[in-house]
Design a protein around this motif. Sequence first.
Motif, PDB file in Angstrom:
ATOM      1  N   GLY A  41      -7.858 -86.927  49.015  1.00  0.00           N
ATOM      2  CA  GLY A  41      -7.141 -86.836  47.748  1.00  0.00           C
ATOM      3  C   GLY A  41      -5.701 -86.449  48.006  1.00  0.00           C
ATOM      4  N   CYS A  42      -5.492 -85.186  48.315  1.00  0.00           N
ATOM      5  CA  CYS A  42      -4.120 -84.662  48.422  1.00  0.00           C
ATOM      6  C   CYS A  42      -3.601 -84.626  49.850  1.00  0.00           C
ATOM      7  CB  CYS A  42      -4.092 -83.255  47.847  1.00  0.00           C
ATOM      8  SG  CYS A  42      -5.134 -82.104  48.781  1.00  0.00           S
ATOM      9  N   CYS A  47      -7.257 -80.054  47.030  1.00  0.00           N
ATOM     10  CA  CYS A  47      -8.134 -80.635  46.009  1.00  0.00           C
ATOM     11  C   CYS A  47      -9.621 -80.573  46.371  1.00  0.00           C
ATOM     12  CB  CYS A  47      -7.734 -82.077  45.742  1.00  0.00           C
ATOM     13  SG  CYS A  47      -8.216 -83.225  47.054  1.00  0.00           S
ATOM     14  N   CYS A  50     -12.092 -83.615  50.481  1.00  0.00           N
ATOM     15  CA  CYS A  50     -12.439 -83.850  51.890  1.00  0.00           C
ATOM     16  C   CYS A  50     -13.325 -82.745  52.458  1.00  0.00           C
ATOM     17  CB  CYS A  50     -11.148 -83.898  52.704  1.00  0.00           C
ATOM     18  SG  CYS A  50     -10.333 -82.289  52.665  1.00  0.00           S
ATOM     19  N   CYS A  71      -9.058 -82.646  55.798  1.00  0.00           N
ATOM     20  CA  CYS A  71      -7.736 -83.302  55.819  1.00  0.00           C
ATOM     21  C   CYS A  71      -6.709 -82.502  56.601  1.00  0.00           C
ATOM     22  CB  CYS A  71      -7.234 -83.554  54.402  1.00  0.00           C
ATOM     23  SG  CYS A  71      -6.859 -82.056  53.468  1.00  0.00           S
TER      24      CYS A  71
HETATM   25  S1  FES Z   1      -7.796 -84.276  50.604  1.00  0.00           S
HETATM   26 FE1  FES Z   1      -7.358 -82.737  49.136  1.00  0.00          FE
HETATM   27  S2  FES Z   1      -8.107 -80.961  50.138  1.00  0.00           S
HETATM   28 FE2  FES Z   1      -8.279 -82.475  51.632  1.00  0.00          FE
END
Ligand code: FES
Length: 501
Positions: A41-42, A47, A50, A71
Motif C-alpha cells: 500500500g504505502c 498502512c 504488507c 515493505c
Molecule cells: S505497504 Fe503500507 S505498511 Fe507496508
Amino acid sequence: MAEALRLLLNGEEVAVAGLSPQTTLLEYLRERRRLTGTKEGCAEGDCGACTVIVAEPADDGGLDWHPINACIRLLPTLDGKAVFTVESLRLPDGGLHPVQEALVREHGAQCGFCTPGFVMSLFGLYKRAVPPSRADAEVALSGNLCRCTGYRPILAAAQTMTMLAPPDGWRGPGADAAGGRQVSAEERALALRLRRLARAGDVTYRHGAQTCHAPATLEALARCVADHPDARLLAGGTDLALRVTKQQQPLGDLIHTGRVAELQAIRRDDGGCSIGAAASLERAFAALDVDWPELREIWERFASVPIRRAGTLGGNVANASPIGDSMPALIALGAQIELRRGAATRRLALEDFYLAHPRTALQPGEFLVRILVPARAAGTVLRAYKLSRRHDQDIAAVALALRLDLDGARIVRARIGCGGVAATPRRAVAAERALAGRDWNQAAAQAAMDAIGAEFAPITDHRATADYRRRALERLVWRFWLQTDPARRGDLPLRVQDVTA
Ligand code: FES
Ligand SMILES: Cc1cc2nc3c(=O)[nH]c(=O)nc-3n(C[C@H](O)[C@H](O)[C@H](O)COP(=O)(O)OP(=O)(O)OC[C@H]3O[C@@H](n4cnc5c(N)ncnc54)[C@H](O)[C@@H]3O)c2cc1C
Ligand code: FES
C-alpha cells in the motif's frame, strides 16, 4: 566469508542469494516467490497491507510470534528467522483459519486489499492473547488501515475469532483460556529447526559491490565499525528502509546490529536501567514502564505494534529526529548514552548528543552501545505529552516531558525534554531554571509557562504553526500543574477519552 541468507519461509527452508542487501522482504515475497497475498500500500510502514509474521525461538522451547511490515524490512535482518505470510494460514484441509473465518462471518472485508494485512495482525494477536479484549484488538490493529469496511466488524472479528474451533499445530492458539502459554509439538519442531539454522559467528552477505556485515559480538561489531567507518549501521531499519522505498537511495555497505546479544540486553539494578541499543522499542518500553508507568501512554502511541517490535530504542535515539518520541522523555529522565569506538567508550548526557540536525556527537567509527536511565528518586513527579493529529501511528507536532524532584513542596531539580519545537530534541533549560528551588505551586507553574514560551522559536510546517507549538508548550506546562498539584487528589480527567468513557 560471504554467504546466502537462510530462513524458514512458510515452514520451508530457503537460501537467499543474488539480491541486494537493501532488498525489502515485500519485494522478495511478491517478485521472487510470487507470494502476492502480501500487498503493497504505502511502502512506508504506515498502512499494514504488507503485514507478515516473524517467529523466533523463545526461552520456553516454543516460538515468539510477532507481526512486522514487510515493505520496510530489509532481507539481511531476517537471517535465521521464520517468516509466515497469509498463504500459510489456510488449514491443511483447505479450510479457513479461525481468524479468516471470523472476518468472513462479521463482514470484515469489502474490496479486500487491506484484508491479508489485518489477517496477519489478528493472527499475531490470536497467538498471544486468548480471548482478546476490544482494547487488545485496538492495540494489535493500530498499524492497519482499512479504507472501506469500517473498523467495527473487524474489531468484532478480533473478539470472536477465538470462539471458533481452534486448529491443530502451529496455527493453533498460543495461549490457553486463562492466557497461559501453550506450545504445540509442531511449534516446538519449528523452533528446533530454527535453532539448527542459527549460525554462531559473524555473517557477511554480499551482492555486487554491496555488503551487509552482521557481527555476532560487541567486540566484532566494534572492529567492523572501525574497519568500515562509511558503512551504515542497520538495526530494525524502520527509519533507514524508507530511504530505499521512498527516496530510492542506495544505502551502500551496511552493518546489522541485530545479532549482537550485548546490544539486545536490558539490565535493571538499584542504579537504574541499562537498555542495549538494539533492544526493540517494545522491550525497552516494557522495562521503562516498571519505574515510570506515567510514560505508558507515550509508548502506546509510538507508531504501531509491528514498528515497536522491529524498531529499536538505539535507532530512535541515533536517528536524531527532532520529532522522535523517546528523546523528550529520556532527557527528562536524565538518561545518558554510552558510545564506543574501537576499545574506547564514553558517556554523554543524551541532550549533548544532538548538535544541529542531523549532526550528532557520533564520531566516524563510533556507535551507540546502550542507553542508561537512572533509578527513580523518592518525591519525583513526571508526565509526558504527545500532541499529534491522530492518536495512533502519527508524528508529534509537539512533545513535552516534565519531571520534578520534590522535597515536600520544594522543587529540588527540574528536567524538561522537548520535541518538535527546535531543530533537535532539546532540554528546556530556562523553564527548568524558573522552577528549581521554589515551591511547586501555581506561581511556579506560571513562571515556567512564561519561560518555556520565550525559550523556543518553533517553525510552521504541515503539522502545526509556530504559534500553535509555542502556545501548546505553555498549555502543557499548565496541564502538568493541574495533574500534579499536591492539593488535588489523583489525576484530573484531562483527555476527551477520559471524560466520555
Ligand atoms: S505497504 Fe503500507 S505498511 Fe507496508
Ligand atoms: C510507520 C512508522 C511510524 C513511526 N512512528 C514513530 C513514532 O511514533 N515516534 C517516533 O519517534 N518514531 C517513529 N518512527 C520512526 C522509527 O520507527 C524509530 O525511529 C525507530 O526507533 C528506529 O529504530 P530502528 O531500529 O528501526 O532504526 P534504523 O532504521 O535501523 O536506524 C535508524 C538510524 O540509527 C542509526 N543507528 C541504528 N543503530 C545504531 C547504533 N547502535 N549506533 C549508531 N547508530 C545507529 C542508523 O544508522 C540509522 O541512521 C516511525 C517509523 C515508521 C516507519
Ligand atoms: S476492505 Fe477495502 S481497504 Fe479494507
